[in-house]
Design a protein around this motif. Structure first.
Motif, PDB file in Angstrom:
ATOM      1  N   SER A  73     -15.338  34.340  35.422  1.00  0.00           N
ATOM      2  CA  SER A  73     -14.820  34.038  36.756  1.00  0.00           C
ATOM      3  C   SER A  73     -15.628  32.889  37.333  1.00  0.00           C
ATOM      4  CB  SER A  73     -14.915  35.240  37.683  1.00  0.00           C
ATOM      5  OG  SER A  73     -14.585  34.840  39.015  1.00  0.00           O
ATOM      6  N   THR A  74     -14.940  31.957  37.935  1.00  0.00           N
ATOM      7  CA  THR A  74     -15.581  30.874  38.693  1.00  0.00           C
ATOM      8  C   THR A  74     -15.075  30.890  40.136  1.00  0.00           C
ATOM      9  OG1 THR A  74     -13.866  29.435  37.748  1.00  0.00           O
ATOM     10  CG2 THR A  74     -16.044  29.329  36.758  1.00  0.00           C
ATOM     11  N   ALA A  75     -14.569  32.031  40.571  1.00  0.00           N
ATOM     12  CA  ALA A  75     -13.846  32.130  41.838  1.00  0.00           C
ATOM     13  C   ALA A  75     -14.694  31.763  43.049  1.00  0.00           C
ATOM     14  CB  ALA A  75     -13.290  33.536  42.008  1.00  0.00           C
ATOM     15  N   LYS A  76     -14.037  31.106  43.999  1.00  0.00           N
ATOM     16  CA  LYS A  76     -14.616  30.882  45.321  1.00  0.00           C
ATOM     17  C   LYS A  76     -14.106  31.939  46.296  1.00  0.00           C
ATOM     18  CE  LYS A  76     -13.024  26.654  45.418  1.00  0.00           C
ATOM     19  NZ  LYS A  76     -12.713  25.259  45.841  1.00  0.00           N
ATOM     20  N   HIS A  77     -13.187  32.765  45.818  1.00  0.00           N
ATOM     21  CA  HIS A  77     -12.568  33.814  46.628  1.00  0.00           C
ATOM     22  C   HIS A  77     -12.303  35.001  45.727  1.00  0.00           C
ATOM     23  CE1 HIS A  77      -8.323  35.379  46.811  1.00  0.00           C
ATOM     24  NE2 HIS A  77      -8.834  35.968  47.859  1.00  0.00           N
ATOM     25  N   GLU A  78     -12.933  36.105  46.025  1.00  0.00           N
ATOM     26  CA  GLU A  78     -12.640  37.347  45.301  1.00  0.00           C
ATOM     27  C   GLU A  78     -13.118  38.525  46.125  1.00  0.00           C
ATOM     28  OE1 GLU A  78     -10.496  38.971  43.440  1.00  0.00           O
ATOM     29  OE2 GLU A  78     -10.895  37.460  41.900  1.00  0.00           O
ATOM     30  N   PHE A  79     -12.215  39.462  46.357  1.00  0.00           N
ATOM     31  CA  PHE A  79     -12.542  40.637  47.159  1.00  0.00           C
ATOM     32  C   PHE A  79     -12.572  41.913  46.325  1.00  0.00           C
ATOM     33  CE2 PHE A  79     -10.715  37.568  50.161  1.00  0.00           C
ATOM     34  CZ  PHE A  79     -11.763  37.470  51.054  1.00  0.00           C
ATOM     35  N   PHE A  80     -12.064  41.856  45.101  1.00  0.00           N
ATOM     36  CA  PHE A  80     -12.233  42.944  44.138  1.00  0.00           C
ATOM     37  C   PHE A  80     -12.257  42.387  42.721  1.00  0.00           C
ATOM     38  CE2 PHE A  80     -10.686  46.272  41.258  1.00  0.00           C
ATOM     39  CZ  PHE A  80     -11.692  47.206  41.445  1.00  0.00           C
ATOM     40  N   GLY A  81     -11.150  41.864  42.239  1.00  0.00           N
ATOM     41  CA  GLY A  81     -11.121  41.264  40.909  1.00  0.00           C
ATOM     42  C   GLY A  81     -10.592  42.200  39.843  1.00  0.00           C
ATOM     43  N   VAL A  82      -9.317  42.557  39.954  1.00  0.00           N
ATOM     44  CA  VAL A  82      -8.696  43.471  38.991  1.00  0.00           C
ATOM     45  C   VAL A  82      -8.783  42.916  37.578  1.00  0.00           C
ATOM     46  CG1 VAL A  82      -6.555  44.626  38.328  1.00  0.00           C
ATOM     47  CG2 VAL A  82      -7.118  44.384  40.744  1.00  0.00           C
ATOM     48  N   ALA A  83      -8.515  41.628  37.415  1.00  0.00           N
ATOM     49  CA  ALA A  83      -8.489  41.038  36.079  1.00  0.00           C
ATOM     50  C   ALA A  83      -9.842  41.139  35.381  1.00  0.00           C
ATOM     51  CB  ALA A  83      -8.043  39.574  36.156  1.00  0.00           C
ATOM     52  N   MET A  84     -10.916  40.950  36.121  1.00  0.00           N
ATOM     53  CA  MET A  84     -12.250  41.051  35.523  1.00  0.00           C
ATOM     54  C   MET A  84     -12.555  42.490  35.098  1.00  0.00           C
ATOM     55  SD  MET A  84     -13.601  38.042  35.323  1.00  0.00           S
ATOM     56  CE  MET A  84     -15.343  38.383  35.042  1.00  0.00           C
ATOM     57  N   VAL A  85     -12.187  43.449  35.923  1.00  0.00           N
ATOM     58  CA  VAL A  85     -12.426  44.854  35.582  1.00  0.00           C
ATOM     59  C   VAL A  85     -11.606  45.254  34.367  1.00  0.00           C
ATOM     60  CG1 VAL A  85     -12.175  47.234  36.417  1.00  0.00           C
ATOM     61  CG2 VAL A  85     -13.068  45.469  37.948  1.00  0.00           C
ATOM     62  N   GLU A  86     -10.354  44.799  34.310  1.00  0.00           N
ATOM     63  CA  GLU A  86      -9.511  45.095  33.149  1.00  0.00           C
ATOM     64  C   GLU A  86     -10.101  44.494  31.877  1.00  0.00           C
ATOM     65  OE1 GLU A  86      -5.039  45.483  35.112  1.00  0.00           O
ATOM     66  OE2 GLU A  86      -5.760  43.510  34.485  1.00  0.00           O
ATOM     67  N   ALA A  87     -10.617  43.274  31.981  1.00  0.00           N
ATOM     68  CA  ALA A  87     -11.182  42.604  30.805  1.00  0.00           C
ATOM     69  C   ALA A  87     -12.431  43.324  30.300  1.00  0.00           C
ATOM     70  CB  ALA A  87     -11.507  41.151  31.141  1.00  0.00           C
ATOM     71  N   VAL A  88     -13.269  43.783  31.224  1.00  0.00           N
ATOM     72  CA  VAL A  88     -14.468  44.530  30.830  1.00  0.00           C
ATOM     73  C   VAL A  88     -14.062  45.835  30.155  1.00  0.00           C
ATOM     74  CG1 VAL A  88     -16.498  45.752  31.695  1.00  0.00           C
ATOM     75  CG2 VAL A  88     -15.965  43.462  32.531  1.00  0.00           C
ATOM     76  N   TYR A  89     -13.053  46.489  30.689  1.00  0.00           N
ATOM     77  CA  TYR A  89     -12.513  47.698  30.071  1.00  0.00           C
ATOM     78  C   TYR A  89     -12.074  47.426  28.628  1.00  0.00           C
ATOM     79  CZ  TYR A  89      -9.019  51.362  29.182  1.00  0.00           C
ATOM     80  OH  TYR A  89      -8.269  52.380  28.624  1.00  0.00           O
ATOM     81  N   CYS A  90     -11.592  46.211  28.392  1.00  0.00           N
ATOM     82  CA  CYS A  90     -11.150  45.823  27.049  1.00  0.00           C
ATOM     83  C   CYS A  90     -12.297  45.298  26.187  1.00  0.00           C
ATOM     84  CB  CYS A  90     -10.055  44.759  27.151  1.00  0.00           C
ATOM     85  SG  CYS A  90      -8.496  45.393  27.808  1.00  0.00           S
ATOM     86  N   GLY A  91     -13.527  45.439  26.642  1.00  0.00           N
ATOM     87  CA  GLY A  91     -14.682  45.110  25.823  1.00  0.00           C
ATOM     88  C   GLY A  91     -15.216  43.707  25.978  1.00  0.00           C
TER      89      GLY A  91
END
Length: 461
Positions: free
Chosen positions: A369-387
């Motif tokens: 993630s290089t986000a300047k805006h993020e209040f949760f980040g579903v995509a990052m959590v899903e990716a971590v779940y996928c290893g």
């Protein structure tokens, strides 16, 4: 149907939440939506649309809506809805939303959200960062009014507020997992090997996973870097206790956006994933980097691609999959970067099929993630779940969600981390994530959502 669900921007995580609630609540709710297009117009005019389209019913007890809707307008236009218990859910807030130019900020968007909070009975945020960044910005935001400014609005709104993390429905991804991630699968979602089949323990109704690769070698890893001093290395104190149960997989969804190269890229992705998952061991295969975010300026794709191009200039081997959604306007950097990255690209574009999306994440090594805006980040959590090994800015919501070793402070730090991973991708593949994702699952959070949506309307209205 005692629960009225209203979503003025039915796309992305907004759609994901409403679909999940509708599926879980079934006949006890009705869902009214507007498509995820022209966000600014939805924020301005959705209340008028729903005034005319929400069916009247004496059965309604609760109204649950995201903060895109101007709840104050709807409550005034539809007094029958104003009498309900009104729950406002913040996926993001406009008081802390980055803009490309200061004069571009439309005061009305933040103002609408403040009014909605004043009318709501309960205000729910998907993270503590989201809640605090909103509440502590109200005073400064109201100073934009030239005179006769309202006072003490934070004091009026704060008592209504609570944090309830976004509930992610984690699918069974065991069939997509390459062999080196099987140890991660055991740790994160609580499954164990039974011969050459992985099966879940203690989860009623969970089907056995498909047969997976045999003879996995698990590795212990002391960590790829030391935790940075002064940073929190644990989850937010309000995080629910972790559960060890993946939920049912999502069904494939139709895309909210289109990409002219989507079908070509999908075939390209399938071909490349087959190639990279066989015939090369962990040391030979180049590092696979994923970027699963919206193709918009607030996700700062410029910084991401600058770092990748710097890696390429140094002849460091890597592959990249850029998986996010596109909307009306796509920043020019995407076309420029695709051309410059050339053969390093494994996939380019949105994947409407959840299976294809999760397969791509399972085959990746690192998610950025290089986000300047993020209040949760579903995509990052899903990716971590996928290893995937996450690398996130040391800012915004990320210190609340991820342990400190997965955070970076500057683009140069991000480059150095990726440079090391490109040279030794096996270190990433041996690593076991030191946080957890189960606490963000519907299995962990569903009870709290049910309790939130079970109360009776206020009697004083």
């Amino acid at each position: 149907m005692s629960i009225l669900l209203i979503e003025a921007f039915y796309g992305g995580s907004h759609k994901q939440l409403m679909d999940l609630l509708q599926e879980e609540l079934r006949e006890d709710c009705v869902l009214c939506t507007l498509p995820a297009k022209k966000w600014h117009w939805k924020a301005r005019t959705a209340a008028l649309h729903f005034m005319q389209t929400v069916p009247t019913s004496t059965d309604y007890r609760i109204l649950f809506a995201s903060s895109v809707l101007n709840l104050a307008e709807l409550a005034a236009l539809r007094p029958d809805l104003g009498k309900l218990k009104k729950i406002l859910y913040f996926h993001e807030n406009q008081l802390a939303y980055p803009v490309q130019k200061c004069q571009e900020r439309d005061f009305q968007y933040g103002y609408n959200q403040v009014l909605s909070c004043l009318v709501a009975d309960v205000v729910v945020f998907n993270s503590a960062f989201n809640m605090e960044s909103f509440l502590t910005s109200i005073g400064k935001f109201m100073k934009l009014i030239p005179d006769h400014r309202p006072k003490d609005l934070e004091k009026l709104i704060r008592p209504k507020c609570q944090v309830l993390y976004f509930p992610v429905r984690f699918p069974d991804v065991s069939r997509f997992m390459p062999e080196h991630k099987l140890a991660h699968l055991e740790k994160v979602i609580g499954v164990k090997r039974n011969g050459d089949v992985y099966q879940s323990e203690g989860l009623p109704g969970q089907q056995k996973s498909r047969a997976l690769m045999k003879n996995s070698n698990t590795h212990s890893e002391s960590g790829l870097c030391e935790a940075q001093p002064g940073l929190c290395t644990t989850q937010h104190e309000g995080l629910p206790a972790p559960l060890t149960a993946p939920a049912r997989p999502n069904k494939p969804e139709a895309p909210e956006s289109t990409n002219p190269c989507q079908e070509e890229d999908k075939q390209h992705l399938t071909f490349n994933l087959c190639n990279i998952s066989s015939g090369q061991d962990n040391q030979q295969r180049p590092l696979h980097i994923a970027w699963p975010h919206r193709w918009e300026h607030d996700k700062d794709p410029e910084t991401f691609f600058k770092v990748l191009l710097k890696l390429k200039e140094k002849d460091l081997p890597f592959h990249v999959s850029v998986l996010g959604e596109t909307f009306t306007e796509i920043p020019d950097i995407f076309a420029e970067a695709k051309k410059a990255l050339g053969s390093s690209v494994l996939h380019w574009g949105y994947l409407p099929s959840k299976d294809d999306y999760f397969q791509a994440l399972c085959m990746a090594d690192v998610v950025i993630s290089t986000a300047k805006h993020e209040f949760f980040g579903v995509a990052m959590v899903e990716a971590v779940y996928c290893g995937c090994y996450p690398l996130c800015p040391e800012a915004l919501v990320y210190p609340e969600i991820f342990p400190a070793e997965y955070l970076y402070s500057t683009p140069e730090q991000l480059f150095k981390r990726l440079q090391n991973f490109c040279k030794r991708p096996d270190t990433v593949r041996k690593h076991l994530y030191k946080g957890e994702t189960a606490g963000f699952s519907w299995a962990a959070l569903g009870g709290k959502f049910r309790s939130l949506l079970a109360a009776e309307p206020r009697e004083d209205l």
